[in-house]
Design a protein around this motif. Sequence first.
Motif, PDB file in Angstrom:
ATOM      1  N   SER A  42      58.870  -3.207 -66.739  1.00 24.63           N
ATOM      2  CA  SER A  42      58.864  -4.542 -66.210  1.00 24.63           C
ATOM      3  C   SER A  42      59.192  -5.550 -66.933  1.00 24.63           C
ATOM      4  O   SER A  42      59.013  -5.342 -68.359  1.00 24.63           O
ATOM      5  N   ILE A  43      58.954  -6.915 -66.573  1.00 23.57           N
ATOM      6  CA  ILE A  43      59.401  -8.031 -67.370  1.00 23.57           C
ATOM      7  C   ILE A  43      58.493  -9.013 -66.802  1.00 23.57           C
ATOM      8  O   ILE A  43      58.075  -9.149 -65.422  1.00 23.57           O
ATOM      9  N   ARG A  44      57.750  -9.597 -67.663  1.00 19.49           N
ATOM     10  CA  ARG A  44      56.722 -10.769 -67.376  1.00 19.49           C
ATOM     11  C   ARG A  44      57.298 -12.148 -68.482  1.00 19.49           C
ATOM     12  O   ARG A  44      57.299 -11.710 -69.499  1.00 19.49           O
ATOM     13  N   SER A  91      71.120 -10.249 -62.154  1.00 15.57           N
ATOM     14  CA  SER A  91      71.951  -9.089 -61.234  1.00 15.57           C
ATOM     15  C   SER A  91      71.584  -7.845 -61.913  1.00 15.57           C
ATOM     16  O   SER A  91      71.122  -6.787 -61.303  1.00 15.57           O
ATOM     17  N   ARG A  92      71.755  -7.822 -63.261  1.00 16.66           N
ATOM     18  CA  ARG A  92      71.488  -6.601 -64.038  1.00 16.66           C
ATOM     19  C   ARG A  92      70.042  -5.973 -64.274  1.00 16.66           C
ATOM     20  O   ARG A  92      69.903  -5.004 -64.692  1.00 16.66           O
ATOM     21  N   VAL A  93      69.206  -7.032 -63.975  1.00 14.88           N
ATOM     22  CA  VAL A  93      67.713  -6.798 -64.147  1.00 14.88           C
ATOM     23  C   VAL A  93      66.983  -6.785 -62.656  1.00 14.88           C
ATOM     24  O   VAL A  93      65.854  -6.626 -62.544  1.00 14.88           O
ATOM     25  N   ALA A  94      67.805  -6.711 -61.723  1.00 14.34           N
ATOM     26  CA  ALA A  94      67.213  -6.912 -60.411  1.00 14.34           C
ATOM     27  C   ALA A  94      66.563  -5.904 -59.766  1.00 14.34           C
ATOM     28  O   ALA A  94      65.280  -6.102 -59.024  1.00 14.34           O
ATOM     29  N   VAL A 110      64.660 -11.244 -54.179  1.00 18.28           N
ATOM     30  CA  VAL A 110      63.322 -11.093 -54.033  1.00 18.28           C
ATOM     31  C   VAL A 110      62.605  -9.795 -53.987  1.00 18.28           C
ATOM     32  O   VAL A 110      61.338  -9.725 -53.851  1.00 18.28           O
ATOM     33  N   ARG A 111      63.376  -8.675 -54.050  1.00 20.85           N
ATOM     34  CA  ARG A 111      62.843  -7.514 -53.965  1.00 20.85           C
ATOM     35  C   ARG A 111      62.032  -7.100 -54.963  1.00 20.85           C
ATOM     36  O   ARG A 111      60.800  -6.366 -54.823  1.00 20.85           O
ATOM     37  N   CYS A 112      62.449  -7.387 -56.108  1.00 15.56           N
ATOM     38  CA  CYS A 112      61.471  -6.959 -57.322  1.00 15.56           C
ATOM     39  C   CYS A 112      61.112  -8.355 -58.092  1.00 15.56           C
ATOM     40  O   CYS A 112      60.241  -8.030 -58.979  1.00 15.56           O
ATOM     41  N   ILE A 162      48.063  -9.289 -62.830  1.00 22.20           N
ATOM     42  CA  ILE A 162      48.732  -9.077 -61.539  1.00 22.20           C
ATOM     43  C   ILE A 162      50.020  -8.371 -61.812  1.00 22.20           C
ATOM     44  O   ILE A 162      51.083  -8.694 -62.728  1.00 22.20           O
ATOM     45  N   VAL A 163      50.384  -7.170 -61.197  1.00 28.77           N
ATOM     46  CA  VAL A 163      50.991  -6.021 -61.434  1.00 28.77           C
ATOM     47  C   VAL A 163      52.556  -6.501 -60.963  1.00 28.77           C
ATOM     48  O   VAL A 163      52.355  -6.573 -59.559  1.00 28.77           O
ATOM     49  N   PRO A 164      53.698  -6.529 -61.769  1.00 28.77           N
ATOM     50  CA  PRO A 164      55.073  -6.604 -60.937  1.00 28.77           C
ATOM     51  C   PRO A 164      55.319  -5.541 -60.213  1.00 28.77           C
ATOM     52  O   PRO A 164      55.067  -4.317 -60.536  1.00 28.77           O
ATOM     53  N   THR A 165      55.871  -5.481 -59.010  1.00 29.17           N
ATOM     54  CA  THR A 165      56.182  -4.503 -58.080  1.00 29.17           C
ATOM     55  C   THR A 165      57.513  -4.738 -57.195  1.00 29.17           C
ATOM     56  O   THR A 165      57.777  -6.081 -57.522  1.00 29.17           O
ATOM     57  N   CYS A 166      58.097  -3.967 -56.971  1.00 25.37           N
ATOM     58  CA  CYS A 166      59.421  -3.992 -56.015  1.00 25.37           C
ATOM     59  C   CYS A 166      58.744  -3.669 -54.658  1.00 25.37           C
ATOM     60  O   CYS A 166      58.164  -2.638 -54.305  1.00 25.37           O
ATOM     61  N   SER A 167      59.184  -4.523 -53.649  1.00 26.78           N
ATOM     62  CA  SER A 167      58.954  -4.184 -52.350  1.00 26.78           C
ATOM     63  C   SER A 167      59.958  -2.903 -51.703  1.00 26.78           C
ATOM     64  O   SER A 167      60.873  -2.891 -52.609  1.00 26.78           O
ATOM     65  N   PRO A 168      59.485  -2.249 -50.682  1.00 25.88           N
ATOM     66  CA  PRO A 168      60.375  -1.027 -50.314  1.00 25.88           C
ATOM     67  C   PRO A 168      61.679  -1.528 -49.892  1.00 25.88           C
ATOM     68  O   PRO A 168      61.984  -2.872 -49.467  1.00 25.88           O
ATOM     69  N   THR A 169      62.880  -0.884 -50.057  1.00 25.19           N
ATOM     70  CA  THR A 169      64.062  -1.163 -49.918  1.00 25.19           C
ATOM     71  C   THR A 169      64.107  -1.042 -48.203  1.00 25.19           C
ATOM     72  O   THR A 169      63.625   0.017 -47.581  1.00 25.19           O
TER      73      THR A 169
END
Length: 290
Positions: free
Chosen positions: A187-189, A220-223, A252-254, A279-286
């Motif tokens: 993760s990145i914060r 784009s490389r950390v998307a 905005v996916r991740c 607040i946990v970083p998450t990615c939304s489902p593809t």
Amino acid sequence: MLMPVSTQRGRFIVALVGALLISVVAGCATLDRNAHADSLAGPAGLKRELINTDSFVLTAFSRISRTGAPLDLYIEGDGLAWISRNEPSQDPTPSEALGLALAATDPAPNVVYLARPCQFAPMVMNPRCGVPYWTGKRFAPEVVASMNEAVSQFAARVPGQRVNLVGYSGGGALAVLIAARRADVASIRTVAGNLDDEFVNRLHDVSSMPQSENAIDFASRVAAIPQIHFSGADDTVVPPSVAQRFVNAAGVRCARALTVPDLAHNSDWSVRWPGLQAIVPTCSPTPPGQ
């Protein structure tokens, strides 16, 4: 006319005492910044150490207590880079070490704080240190490589574990630039992160930094890495629009931008950090078909 020996001696002593006082005051200015850092780190069990890399000897504070757990790694901001708008500092060691203050509140078993090149570091051990590395070259490729090398050294202490990167201000840019080079980042914060230095420099009408990498160019490389970019609603140094620009570039996916009320760039973010870190970083489902 010759001056009496006793008078000469008296003036010499006055001059010597004056020089010593100047030296002591200058030394205390540096000592105070180090002492402040130690006062933040000590109660949190973070121990100071020097990390050798190809380009710089970096200062870190670390607490590794469970090798089977992930690593939370914090990166400091630009520190005391400038004395005024036009006069750079001769020592970028931060007065407040806001990145270290964040790390000191983290209860995780494995926490590391990395100072930036030339911060808290003996200059005699860093012949490469000079004003460019905390002004126009502060995100230069060799800086990113040095910081990334240090991250690898700490990651090796928790074999097979993932790394959570947290960066304050300019440390936010480095968190992104480092993550773009690694495969173990969970993760990145970023906190008040300078994620688009070209935009920020134009905003403040200051010189561009062609010798530095710009975090937004690596969006784009950390998307695909879960990430949250926190901004202070009262921040006029790196306003919330910077985080939003980065999220727009990353997708905005991740990536998510959150604006925190009543905080400015140099506010005491550590007071709010326990709640923000929760607040946990998450990615939304593809979406189907992608």
